[in-house]
Design an enzyme around this catalytic site. Structure first.
Site, PDB file in Angstrom:
ATOM      1  CD  GLU A  12      -2.026   4.143   3.136  1.00  0.00           C
ATOM      2  OE1 GLU A  12      -3.209   4.347   3.445  1.00  0.00           O
ATOM      3  OE2 GLU A  12      -1.682   3.328   2.258  1.00  0.00           O
TER       4      GLU A  12
ATOM      5  CB  CYS B 118      -6.646  -0.355   5.149  1.00  0.00           C
ATOM      6  SG  CYS B 118      -4.925  -0.929   5.081  1.00  0.00           S
TER       7      CYS B 118
ATOM      8  CG  HIS C 253      -1.996  -0.996   1.177  1.00  0.00           C
ATOM      9  ND1 HIS C 253      -3.083  -0.936   2.011  1.00  0.00           N
ATOM     10  CD2 HIS C 253      -2.181  -2.092   0.402  1.00  0.00           C
ATOM     11  CE1 HIS C 253      -3.894  -1.946   1.751  1.00  0.00           C
ATOM     12  NE2 HIS C 253      -3.362  -2.667   0.782  1.00  0.00           N
TER      13      HIS C 253
END
Length: 150
Positions: free
Chosen positions: A54, A82, A52
């Site tokens: 991040e 998430c 992801h």
């Protein structure tokens, strides 16, 4: 139009999301910032469920700074993190998470869960959502509209 510093940094995250869009990946982008300087960047990568935006930005920032505790760093991301990414932000001891669009299906920074501000954890992050929310949501809408057409 004059942009605030927060909006300008979110525009950098949007540029990362646009790169993912052009590659055909889900267009989420992130930048990790320390003292106004970008120390990590990332955008979602298909084929790896942990890649992801991040996570990639945090990894790059930790490598750039040579530190695992990123207490003076702020994460700017186009979509609300998430649970995995919110947990990584807490583990990295980030100061602040700034996000654009809210995620009603997996948002873990206030929408479904609030991992970064959970008092039961050993570290908490400040959070600010809705920064350039319309622009951040629009790139996701375009991506999924194109996917449905194919």
């Amino acid at each position: 139009m004059t942009w605030t510093a927060t909006e300008s940094l979110m525009l950098l995250a949007l540029a990362e999301a646009e790169e993912a869009f052009l590659r055909g990946d889900v267009p989420v982008g992130a930048v990790l910032v320390k003292g106004g300087e970008v120390v990590g960047r990332g955008s979602n990568v298909a084929g790896d469920p942990t890649a992801h935006a991040e996570i990639l930005a945090i990894r790059e920032g930790a490598a750039t700074l040579g530190a695992r505790n990123l207490t003076d760093c702020d994460l700017y991301v186009t979509l609300e993190p998430c649970p995995m990414c919110a947990g990584a932000a807490v583990t990295a001891r980030l100061r602040t998470i700034v996000f654009g669009a809210r995620d009603p299906k997996a948002g873990a920074v206030g929408t479904l869960y609030d991992i970064p501000r959970d008092g039961r954890l050993n570290h908490r992050c400040r959070a600010l959502g809705g920064v350039l929310e319309g622009r951040c949501a629009e790139i996701l809408r375009r991506y999924f509209m194109n996917k449905r057409r194919k």
